[in-house]
Enzyme design. Structure first.
Site, mmCIF file in Angstrom:
data_model
loop_
_atom_site.group_PDB
_atom_site.id
_atom_site.type_symbol
_atom_site.label_atom_id
_atom_site.label_comp_id
_atom_site.label_asym_id
_atom_site.label_seq_id
_atom_site.Cartn_x
_atom_site.Cartn_y
_atom_site.Cartn_z
ATOM 1 N N ASP A 18 5.731 4.655 5.273
ATOM 2 C CA ASP A 18 6.725 3.705 5.774
ATOM 3 C C ASP A 18 6.906 2.503 4.865
ATOM 4 O O ASP A 18 7.756 1.654 5.116
ATOM 5 C CB ASP A 18 6.391 3.252 7.203
ATOM 6 C CG ASP A 18 5.010 2.643 7.346
ATOM 7 O OD1 ASP A 18 4.136 2.929 6.503
ATOM 8 O OD2 ASP A 18 4.788 1.889 8.312
ATOM 9 N N HIS A 19 6.126 2.453 3.754
ATOM 10 C CA HIS A 19 6.248 1.345 2.815
ATOM 11 C C HIS A 19 6.732 1.781 1.431
ATOM 12 O O HIS A 19 7.038 0.924 0.600
ATOM 13 C CB HIS A 19 4.903 0.626 2.678
ATOM 14 C CG HIS A 19 4.494 -0.082 3.934
ATOM 15 N ND1 HIS A 19 4.635 -1.438 4.103
ATOM 16 C CD2 HIS A 19 3.977 0.398 5.090
ATOM 17 C CE1 HIS A 19 4.207 -1.769 5.317
ATOM 18 N NE2 HIS A 19 3.811 -0.675 5.925
ATOM 19 N N HIS A 67 -6.898 -3.181 5.703
ATOM 20 C CA HIS A 67 -6.248 -2.075 6.389
ATOM 21 C C HIS A 67 -7.134 -0.843 6.228
ATOM 22 O O HIS A 67 -8.221 -0.929 5.626
ATOM 23 C CB HIS A 67 -4.853 -1.858 5.786
ATOM 24 C CG HIS A 67 -3.963 -0.957 6.580
ATOM 25 N ND1 HIS A 67 -3.969 -0.918 7.945
ATOM 26 C CD2 HIS A 67 -3.029 -0.033 6.184
ATOM 27 C CE1 HIS A 67 -3.078 -0.036 8.368
ATOM 28 N NE2 HIS A 67 -2.502 0.524 7.316
ATOM 29 N N HIS A 97 1.275 3.910 2.225
ATOM 30 C CA HIS A 97 1.680 4.663 3.401
ATOM 31 C C HIS A 97 3.189 4.899 3.341
ATOM 32 O O HIS A 97 3.931 4.077 2.807
ATOM 33 C CB HIS A 97 1.296 3.927 4.677
ATOM 34 C CG HIS A 97 -0.146 4.112 5.057
ATOM 35 N ND1 HIS A 97 -0.806 3.294 5.927
ATOM 36 C CD2 HIS A 97 -1.050 5.067 4.672
ATOM 37 C CE1 HIS A 97 -2.054 3.710 6.069
ATOM 38 N NE2 HIS A 97 -2.226 4.771 5.316
ATOM 39 N N ASP A 124 0.233 -4.811 7.687
ATOM 40 C CA ASP A 124 -0.747 -3.732 7.805
ATOM 41 C C ASP A 124 -2.153 -4.234 7.497
ATOM 42 O O ASP A 124 -2.783 -3.835 6.517
ATOM 43 C CB ASP A 124 -0.382 -2.573 6.874
ATOM 44 C CG ASP A 124 0.835 -1.814 7.360
ATOM 45 O OD1 ASP A 124 1.866 -2.475 7.587
ATOM 46 O OD2 ASP A 124 0.762 -0.591 7.503
ATOM 47 N N HIS A 127 7.136 -5.821 11.096
ATOM 48 C CA HIS A 127 6.374 -4.575 11.166
ATOM 49 C C HIS A 127 5.966 -4.261 12.602
ATOM 50 O O HIS A 127 4.807 -4.047 12.929
ATOM 51 C CB HIS A 127 5.141 -4.636 10.256
ATOM 52 C CG HIS A 127 4.565 -3.277 9.942
ATOM 53 N ND1 HIS A 127 3.578 -2.708 10.706
ATOM 54 C CD2 HIS A 127 4.834 -2.393 8.952
ATOM 55 C CE1 HIS A 127 3.263 -1.526 10.205
ATOM 56 N NE2 HIS A 127 4.011 -1.314 9.138
ATOM 57 N N HIS A 154 0.859 -1.175 0.000
ATOM 58 C CA HIS A 154 0.000 0.000 0.000
ATOM 59 C C HIS A 154 0.903 1.235 0.000
ATOM 60 O O HIS A 154 2.126 1.099 -0.050
ATOM 61 C CB HIS A 154 -0.954 -0.015 1.204
ATOM 62 C CG HIS A 154 -0.274 0.020 2.535
ATOM 63 N ND1 HIS A 154 0.589 -0.969 2.969
ATOM 64 C CD2 HIS A 154 -0.327 0.935 3.558
ATOM 65 C CE1 HIS A 154 1.018 -0.679 4.186
ATOM 66 N NE2 HIS A 154 0.500 0.466 4.552
#
Length: 303
Positions: free
Chosen positions: A65-66, A138, A63, A206, A265, A61
């Site tokens: 942090d990814h 998520h 976000h 997530d 994670h 996805h």
């Protein structure tokens, strides 16, 4: 042989002792990266692996942090004078999101191929493996991935000779190729036994526990799963923010009957994941607390 490295195990923000979650796999001369958070380049360098063979990058996805490590990685690849195309796979909006990030990496000497996931489940065949994306739960659109490497049946010399197949074609048939010669067609099923067990890896993060994870992870050799919280008193946070606890991940692994599970994670507040593993292993004995650069070689079973 599938080489696997969990480059980083952190969620939300990188820490001095924990990079953001990213997974890198190497097979047959190519490399696949799933997620690319801030610090992924450093994690790859620390592992001692190369950026050059990376030809596919998948995103669960969008976000930060990814995906926030992507522009820097693209620049590094470009500065190395890469010319080969790079394939990016991710949920709807992939090209728009990546082009926004590329404001700081506008000119690259290699083409980017965008493959958007538009269905609840979608399969991509490339580089000798099959990659299946499946929808999870998520607070934004998010996918898990299963990678499978098939293994053909054993070559049967007696059958090849009984079918009068010239030896010059044997290696082609063994590779799964069909051969036509002098009006005759030779197919792999004329010389190969039943398919043997291949290699299967599932990665998901997530998300809340879902049937899609349970079904797609079934019988995986390695299941890499989010464990945001180890503290049982934070179970309500997992529900509220649509993440998973260690214990929910272990229950999924048990129900999917995987061989081994690595947790990843982690919440930034979770300093020592191993402290909670005794309880986790009561649910699923083959659970491990993932750590940065944790690696494995997955090979075909020999009976």
């Amino acid at each position: 042989m599938l080489d696997v490295c969990l480059l980083g195990t952190g969620g939300m923000m990188p820490l001095p002792y924990r990079w953001l979650t990213a997974l890198m796999m190497r097979f047959n001369g190519s490399s696949l990266l799933i997620d690319c958070g801030e610090g992924t380049q450093i994690a790859i360098k620390e592992k001692g692996w190369s950026f050059k063979p990376i030809d596919v990058i998948c995103f669960t996805h969008y976000h930060g942090d990814h995906i926030s490590g992507l522009p820097g990685l693209l620049l590094t690849m470009g500065n190395a004078d890469r010319k080969e195309p790079l394939t990016l796979i991710g949920p709807r909006g992939l090209e728009r999101v990546v082009n926004s990030l590329r404001v700081i990496a506008p000119e690259l000497p290699f083409p980017i191929i965008y493959k958007e996931i538009t269905e609840p489940e979608q399969i991509f065949e490339m580089n000798g493996y099959r990659l299946k994306a499946f929808r999870v739960n998520h607070n934004v659109i998010c996918y898990g991935y299963t990678l499978e490497i098939d293994r053909a049946g054993k070559f049967d010399v007696a059958r090849a000779e009984a079918n009068a197949i010239p030896k010059m074609f044997w290696k082609h048939l063994q590779k799964g190729e069909t051969v036509e010669d002098a009006g005759k067609v030779y197919t792999p099923d004329m010389v190969l036994g039943p398919a043997r067990k291949g290699i299967k890896l599932t990665y998901t993060t997530d998300t809340r526990p879902t049937n899609s994870i349970r079904e797609n992870a079934a019988d995986s050799d390695l299941f890499i799963c989010e464990g945001m919280y180890g503290e049982k008193e934070k179970a309500h946070k997992a529900v509220e923010y649509k993440h998973m606890t260690f214990y929910e991940a272990a229950q999924l692994a048990k129900e999917a009957q995987v061989k081994e599970m690595w947790l990843t994670h982690y919440s930034p507040s979770l300093a020592y994941p191993e402290d909670y593993m005794e309880e986790v292993r009561k649910i699923f004995p083959e659970a491990k607390a993932g750590r940065d650069r944790m690696s494995a070689e997955l090979g075909f079973e020999e009976k």
